[in-house]
Structures are given as structure tokens and as C-alpha cells.
Design an enzyme around this catalytic site. Structure first.
Site, PDB file in Angstrom:
ATOM      1  N   CYS A 132       0.830  -1.202   0.000  1.00  0.00           N
ATOM      2  CA  CYS A 132       0.000   0.000   0.000  1.00  0.00           C
ATOM      3  C   CYS A 132       0.864   1.252   0.000  1.00  0.00           C
ATOM      4  O   CYS A 132       1.368   1.676   1.050  1.00  0.00           O
ATOM      5  CB  CYS A 132      -0.919  -0.010   1.223  1.00  0.00           C
ATOM      6  SG  CYS A 132      -1.910   1.482   1.372  1.00  0.00           S
ATOM      7  N   CYS A 135      -0.367   4.178   2.106  1.00  0.00           N
ATOM      8  CA  CYS A 135      -0.116   4.041   3.546  1.00  0.00           C
ATOM      9  C   CYS A 135       1.356   4.303   3.881  1.00  0.00           C
ATOM     10  O   CYS A 135       1.650   4.933   4.890  1.00  0.00           O
ATOM     11  CB  CYS A 135      -0.415   2.619   4.042  1.00  0.00           C
ATOM     12  SG  CYS A 135      -1.881   1.861   3.385  1.00  0.00           S
ATOM     13  N   ASP A 136       2.255   3.797   3.073  1.00  0.00           N
ATOM     14  CA  ASP A 136       3.650   3.676   3.517  1.00  0.00           C
ATOM     15  C   ASP A 136       4.670   4.508   2.753  1.00  0.00           C
ATOM     16  O   ASP A 136       5.833   4.554   3.146  1.00  0.00           O
ATOM     17  CB  ASP A 136       4.066   2.188   3.443  1.00  0.00           C
ATOM     18  CG  ASP A 136       3.227   1.336   4.394  1.00  0.00           C
ATOM     19  OD1 ASP A 136       2.792   1.868   5.420  1.00  0.00           O
ATOM     20  OD2 ASP A 136       2.999   0.155   4.091  1.00  0.00           O
TER      21      ASP A 136
END
Ligand code: NAP
Length: 309
Positions: A132, A135-136
Site C-alpha cells: 500500500c 499508507c507507507d
């Protein structure tokens, strides 16, 4: 055991549905399934969930969701649902040799990021390996990253990652992308992005207790030549698959297997069965949007049961 509502799946959607259903005195029963807490339990820091200005670890956030749902009378079962029978109301849910009966059902079984299937990938997930970018990506400021895949997801992840990383290499197993032209052009015209064609990842080297991912081993599928590449991060962009197999005989699914819900609603094609979170979302796929749709599903279920009475 009979309940007003049975919730299947415990990501942000399922637990939020449970919280709302619990507060509405519906005494929800929730099945945790094969990955209790859902996809957030395979990420580390979550920095984009509102209410946590300093960020929160994915597993910790899901533990808080669980606690909050339980505070209002949710019963959690740490087991899998093996089969459902939605052919008539009340609906039947089976787990092991037990039958559970629900006047309504909320499905929040989510989608799973497709993985390569390497042992090292599992070990380093959250330690340099991610499925993701939204997200990261932030954790890879000025770092070197690889993105795997040749579809729109891979192009989107690669382009997004250029805002943070110093270089982004897309690794694709063939010699052409399947991504839409516009997404390909956007990625390929970006100075920070290059491509390694005809190559697949055969191993990842690194220690999750030390520096995390350090090296990626690629195999050129045309020449069988193996090469080593020092990278800080590896993002999988090889697609997601919805966890909808249990429901395919009863509900309308789209061509990829996602449950179809009515616009602005969590209602499925079957009255009394609601869907929330990634199992019905191919667009946003965020914890906060999943939680929002879990709230909608609980409210829709409550209203449905009230109308029945
Ligand atoms: P996808 O179109 O199925 O592409 C998956 C890619 O990963 C393919 O290039 C595939 O290679 C590769 N792949 C699959 N399994 C692999 C493996 N085990 N090892 C190495 N490579 C592997 O999936 P997607 O990119 O997630 O897109 C899904 C849908 O969402 C599409 O309809 C897409 O248009 C849509 N989407 C749209 C947007 C947007 O418009 N903003 C963004 C993301 C996704 P092959 O090409 O060789 O099969």
C-alpha cells in the site's frame, strides 16, 4: 445461536459496524476470520487515520477498534465462517460444526492484496515490503524503491512514490504494461521512474529485526539471469482480490468478484444483507472510508429490522 445481526470480518468496516450495531442494542456477533483486524494488521505506522496526530501502529489501531466495539456488547468469535445459506431469512452462517442464525448480515470480509507468495515477502511485510503506497510511501523519503506490477495500480503507486523516494523502479514480468495509456505515460515520463522489463522477483534479502529489506533478487524470464539490487523498499502493485467466494451464489458481484451495493447505501442485491469496506469498494480502499461504510451498514441493518417489525 440467533442474533439480530451477524457481522463477518473484522477490519475497520466490521468493527465500526459492530460498534454502531452494539450501541443500537442489536447485540452483534462478529466473526474475526483468517486475518483478525484485517489488512491494517500487516502495516506498521498508520499516519492518515484521523484522531491520531502522532500516528498509530496498524495492529494497535485495530485493537482499539475491537475494544470499542466490545464495550457496547459485541461478541467476537475468533473463527472462520466456512459456509453461509442466504437462500431464506433468517440467514444461516456456519463455522465448524456450529450454525448461527441472523436476521440480518453485514459482510465486511475485505479484499486481500495479492502477494508474490515468497516466504521472505511474508517475513519482511511492514519492514520494507508494503502492499500500500498510500499508507507507507512517506517512510521512503529519499530512498530507493521497487514497484512490482504492470497495471494501473503499479503505475499509480510508482507515480505517487516519486513524491517521496529518490528513485522508483517498476519491475514487470513482461515487456509491456497492461495499464491504461494515460497512467503509463504519466509514469514513464517521470524522471524518477525507470523500468526493468521481463523480470520477476525470486527472493528478498533482509532481516526484519535489523534493517529490514536490503536486497531484491530478480530473474530475467527471457535469459534466466539472476541479478541483485540494493533497495530500501518494495511495493506490490499486482492487484487485490475480494474475499467474496462464500457469497457468490447469493449476491450480485461485479466481474472481479466485488459485492455490488446500491448507490449511497450498503444494501446488496439481497434484502437484509449489507456489505461494507473493501469487499464493495474498488475506488478508495482506505481504513477511514471502510469505517464510514461500516457505520452505514449498521444503520441500514437497524432500519431494515425496524421496518420488518
Ligand atoms: P491488474 O490490472 O490485474 O494488474 C496486475 C498487474 O500485476 C499485471 O501487470 C500483472 O502482470 C501483474 N502481476 C499479477 N500477478 C503477478 C505476480 N504474481 N508476479 C508479478 N506480476 C504480477 O490489477 P490493478 O493494477 O490492481 O488494477 C485492477 C483494476 O483497478 C483495473 O481495472 C484498473 O484499471 C483499476 N485501477 C484503476 C486505477 C485508476 O484509474 N486510478 C488505479 C488502480 C487500479 P501481467 O500484466 O503480466 O498479467
Amino acid at each position: 445461536m440467533k442474533r439480530k445481526v451477524i457481522i463477518i470480518g473484522t477490519g475497520p468496516a466490521g468493527f465500526t459496524a459492530a460498534l454502531y450495531a452494539g450501541r443500537a442494542n442489536m447485540e452483534p456477533l462478529i466473526f474475526e476470520g483468517p486475518q483478525p483486524g484485517g489488512q491494517l494488521t500487516i502495516t506498521t505506522d498508520v499516519e492518515n487515520y484521523p484522531g491520531f496526530p502522532d500516528g498509530v501502529m496498524g495492529p494497535e489501531l485495530m485493537e482499539l477498534f475491537r475494544e470499542q466495539a466490545k464495550r457496547f456488547g459485541t461478541e467476537t468469535l475468533t473463527q472462520m465462517v466456512d459456509k453461509v445459506d442466504l437462500s431464506q431469512r433468517p440467514f444461516k452462517v456456519y463455522s465448524g460444526d456450529k450454525e448461527y442464525i441472523g436476521d440480518s448480515i453485514i459482510i465486511s470480509t475485505g479484499a486481500s492484496a495479492k502477494l508474490l507468495g515468497l516466504e521472505s515477502e511474508k517475513r519482511l511485510m511492514g519492514y520494507g515490503v508494503s502492499a500500500c503506497a498510500t499508507c507507507d510511501a512517506f517512510f521512503f523519503k529519499d530512498k530507493k524503491v521497487f514497484v512490482i506490477g504492470g497495471g494501473d495500480s503499479a503505475m499509480e503507486e510508482a507515480t505517487f512514490l516519486t513524491k517521496f523516494a529518490s528513485s522508483v523502479t517498476i519491475v514487470h514480468r513482461r515487456d509491456s504494461f497492461r495499464a491504461s495509456k494515460i497512467m503509463q505515460d504519466r509514469a514513464l515520463s517521470n524522471d524518477k521512474i525507470d523500468v526493468i522489463w521481463n523480470s520477476e522477483v525470486v527472493d528478498l534479502i533482509g532481516d526484519e529485526k535489523d534493517k529490514g529489506l536490503e536486497k531484491v533478487i530478480l530473474n530475467n524470464v527471457l535469459t534466466n539471469e539472476k541479478t541483485e539490487h540494493y533497495v530500501d523498499g518494495l511495493f506490490l502493485g499486482i492487484g487485490h482480490s475480494p474475499n467474496s467466494v462464500l457469497f457468490k451464489d447469493y449476491l450480485d458481484l461485479d466481474e472481479k468478484g466485488y459485492i455490488i451495493t446500491k448507490p449511497d447505501s450498503s444494501e446488496t442485491s439481497l434484502e437484509g444483507v449489507f456489505a461494507a469496506g473493501d469487499i464493495q469498494d474498488t475506488k478508495y480502499m482506505q481504513a477511514i472510508t471502510a469505517a464510514g461504510s461500516g457505520c452505514m451498514a449498521a444503520m441500514d441493518a437497524e432500519r431494515y429490522l425496524e421496518e420488518l417489525e
